[in-house]
Design an enzyme around this catalytic site. Structure first.
Site, PDB file in Angstrom:
ATOM      1  N   ASP A   1       0.837  -1.215   0.000  1.00 54.22           N
ATOM      2  CA  ASP A   1       0.000   0.000   0.000  1.00 54.22           C
ATOM      3  C   ASP A   1       0.868   1.260   0.000  1.00 54.22           C
ATOM      4  OD1 ASP A   1      -2.302   1.474   0.038  1.00 54.22           O
ATOM      5  OD2 ASP A   1      -2.775   1.110   2.142  1.00 54.22           O
TER       6      ASP A   1
ATOM      7  N   GLY B   1       0.389   5.468  -4.501  1.00 58.11           N
ATOM      8  CA  GLY B   1      -0.171   6.751  -4.914  1.00 58.11           C
ATOM      9  C   GLY B   1       0.369   7.889  -4.050  1.00 58.11           C
TER      10      GLY B   1
ATOM     11  N   TRP C   1       3.110   7.924  -2.321  1.00 58.17           N
ATOM     12  CA  TRP C   1       4.556   8.069  -2.576  1.00 58.17           C
ATOM     13  C   TRP C   1       4.765   9.000  -3.773  1.00 58.17           C
ATOM     14  CZ3 TRP C   1       8.196   7.236  -6.377  1.00 58.17           C
ATOM     15  CH2 TRP C   1       9.518   7.083  -5.968  1.00 58.17           C
TER      16      TRP C   1
ATOM     17  N   HIS D   1       3.194   3.406  -8.955  1.00 50.86           N
ATOM     18  CA  HIS D   1       3.007   1.983  -9.257  1.00 50.86           C
ATOM     19  C   HIS D   1       4.272   1.392  -9.913  1.00 50.86           C
ATOM     20  CE1 HIS D   1      -1.022   2.138  -7.873  1.00 50.86           C
ATOM     21  NE2 HIS D   1      -1.519   2.806  -8.885  1.00 50.86           N
TER      22      HIS D   1
ATOM     23  N   GLU E   1     -12.244  -4.826  -5.342  1.00 54.14           N
ATOM     24  CA  GLU E   1     -12.794  -3.473  -5.127  1.00 54.14           C
ATOM     25  C   GLU E   1     -12.024  -2.415  -5.937  1.00 54.14           C
ATOM     26  OE1 GLU E   1     -12.159  -5.628  -2.436  1.00 54.14           O
ATOM     27  OE2 GLU E   1     -14.282  -6.153  -2.408  1.00 54.14           O
TER      28      GLU E   1
ATOM     29  N   LEU F   1      11.149 -20.572  -4.445  1.00 56.17           N
ATOM     30  CA  LEU F   1      10.206 -19.664  -3.783  1.00 56.17           C
ATOM     31  C   LEU F   1       8.928 -19.601  -4.619  1.00 56.17           C
ATOM     32  CD1 LEU F   1      11.209 -16.159  -2.463  1.00 56.17           C
ATOM     33  CD2 LEU F   1       9.127 -16.415  -3.718  1.00 56.17           C
TER      34      LEU F   1
ATOM     35  N   SER G   1      -8.528  -5.338   4.705  1.00 52.77           N
ATOM     36  CA  SER G   1      -9.059  -5.040   3.373  1.00 52.77           C
ATOM     37  C   SER G   1      -9.385  -6.278   2.529  1.00 52.77           C
ATOM     38  CB  SER G   1      -8.092  -4.126   2.606  1.00 52.77           C
ATOM     39  OG  SER G   1      -7.924  -2.916   3.283  1.00 52.77           O
TER      40      SER G   1
ATOM     41  N   GLU H   1       0.591 -13.199  12.494  1.00 58.30           N
ATOM     42  CA  GLU H   1       1.020 -11.987  13.206  1.00 58.30           C
ATOM     43  C   GLU H   1       0.893 -10.816  12.229  1.00 58.30           C
ATOM     44  OE1 GLU H   1       1.916 -11.814  16.408  1.00 58.30           O
ATOM     45  OE2 GLU H   1       1.535 -13.956  16.618  1.00 58.30           O
TER      46      GLU H   1
HETATM   47  C1  FPP Z   1      -1.228   0.275  -3.622  1.00 58.37           C
HETATM   48  O1  FPP Z   1      -0.963   1.602  -3.790  1.00 58.37           O
HETATM   49  C2  FPP Z   1      -0.866  -0.646  -4.681  1.00 58.37           C
HETATM   50  C3  FPP Z   1      -1.722  -1.259  -5.583  1.00 58.37           C
HETATM   51  C4  FPP Z   1      -3.101  -0.864  -5.845  1.00 58.37           C
HETATM   52  C5  FPP Z   1      -1.327  -2.412  -6.332  1.00 58.37           C
HETATM   53  C6  FPP Z   1      -0.358  -2.206  -7.448  1.00 58.37           C
HETATM   54  C7  FPP Z   1       0.925  -2.774  -7.038  1.00 58.37           C
HETATM   55  C8  FPP Z   1       2.007  -2.671  -7.771  1.00 58.37           C
HETATM   56  C9  FPP Z   1       2.009  -1.949  -9.082  1.00 58.37           C
HETATM   57  C10 FPP Z   1       3.251  -3.277  -7.278  1.00 58.37           C
HETATM   58  C11 FPP Z   1       3.755  -4.312  -8.216  1.00 58.37           C
HETATM   59  C12 FPP Z   1       2.895  -5.501  -8.342  1.00 58.37           C
HETATM   60  C13 FPP Z   1       2.921  -6.374  -9.385  1.00 58.37           C
HETATM   61  C14 FPP Z   1       2.204  -7.655  -9.292  1.00 58.37           C
HETATM   62  C15 FPP Z   1       3.635  -6.090 -10.651  1.00 58.37           C
HETATM   63  P1  FPP Z   1      -2.202   2.593  -3.756  1.00 58.37           P
HETATM   64  O2  FPP Z   1      -2.534   2.931  -5.165  1.00 58.37           O
HETATM   65  O3  FPP Z   1      -3.324   1.998  -2.988  1.00 58.37           O
HETATM   66  O4  FPP Z   1      -1.570   3.800  -3.002  1.00 58.37           O
HETATM   67  P2  FPP Z   1      -2.329   4.893  -2.110  1.00 58.37           P
HETATM   68  O5  FPP Z   1      -3.001   4.141  -0.990  1.00 58.37           O
HETATM   69  O6  FPP Z   1      -1.225   5.771  -1.643  1.00 58.37           O
HETATM   70  O7  FPP Z   1      -3.304   5.581  -3.008  1.00 58.37           O
END
Ligand code: FPP
Length: 248
Positions: free
Chosen positions: A25, A28, A30, A42, A72, A136, A202, A213
């Site tokens: 999480d 966005g 960041w 992303h 969602e 892994l 979530s 944990e």
């Molecule tokens: C959360 O940040 C991240 C996501 C919605 C998922 C996307 C994840 C990636 C792109 C990482 C790489 C994954 C793969 C499988 C290639 P957010 O958009 O919820 O951030 P915010 O809460 O700050 O808005």
């Protein structure tokens, strides 16, 4: 005892968990902090995932489950959803050989029928190519929601009862039910890490996290690295897991 010294602290390599679940999480936020569009976050999130995968491999963690896109998340702006889907597709295409040569088995969990055909084809190819790897296992939760996973599992169980494959419903126990989940065959995660200081599950792995944990850490996902992971693991090693029993 095998001890790895990391800066001024030590980590017990004999007590490394087998399975870590992560809610990545904060991409966005960041990006926003840097006056960049959310998609920039992303892209950096992909780099953080690569770092985490390498760190898990180095530490001997056998399963890493990451929440990439929830049931969602479709409610996000169409442009962001489109970008993420393209990112997953291109990442798969680009990284699958590298994952394979590192012994990573990649598995996708979620309602994959709800994804576009191009992405599903990439998923099938990647799963097929890496299916015999055992260093892994990377579980990528895509169009995933735990309630949806549990409901799909219930539907399959009912189907198998009706077809007579399950003859005696009193035989439906935790182990049998787990074998109908998308994570069948994986041990339950010993710990969950959620970045960005949000303290919520979530709709993630609700069945599998029953005794995990939980670590909610103040770090945005694109900043997550091996140092952060080790710090969580050290904290985890101090916890007393009781599974409903008494203190050791
Ligand atoms: C959360 O940040 C991240 C996501 C919605 C998922 C996307 C994840 C990636 C792109 C990482 C790489 C994954 C793969 C499988 C290639 P957010 O958009 O919820 O951030 P915010 O809460 O700050 O808005």
């Amino acid at each position: 005892m095998d001890i790895q010294v990391v800066e001024d602290v030590s980590l017990n390599l004999e007590a490394i968990p087998q399975h870590i679940a992560v809610i990545m999480d904060g991409n966005g936020r960041w990006a926003k902090k840097r006056n960049q569009p959310r998609v920039f976050g992303h892209k950096q999130g992909v780099l953080a995932l690569k770092r985490t995968l390498i760190a898990c491999k180095d530490l001997g963690i056998k399963y890493l489950s990451v929440y990439a896109f929830s049931t969602e998340n479709w409610s996000r702006p169409e442009k962001e959803v489109g970008f993420l889907m393209t990112l997953f597709k291109s990442m798969l295409k680009k990284e699958v050989n590298d994952l394979d040569s590192n012994g990573v088995k990649i598995k996708f969990c979620g309602d994959l029928q709800g994804l576009d055909k191009g992405l599903r084809d990439q998923i099938d190819k990647a799963e097929e190519k890496t299916k015999n790897n055992s260093v892994l296992q990377l579980n990528v939760m895509l169009n995933y929601g735990a309630r949806n996973e549990i409901l799909r599992a219930c539907q399959s169980v009912v189907h198998d009862v009706q077809s007579g494959q399950i003859a005696d419903i009193s035989k439906i126990d935790d182990d049998l039910f787990s074998s109908y989940l998308d994570t069948a065959g994986c041990p339950e995660p010993e710990l969950l890490i959620r970045t960005s200081n949000e303290s919520r599950i979530s709709n993630y792995l609700l069945w599998q996290l029953s005794y995990s944990e939980l670590f909610f850490i103040d770090c945005l996902w694109p900043d997550f690295d091996k140092k952060q992971l080790i710090s969580v693991l050290k904290d985890y090693q101090k916890r007393n897991r009781r599974f409903g029993g008494l203190h050791a």
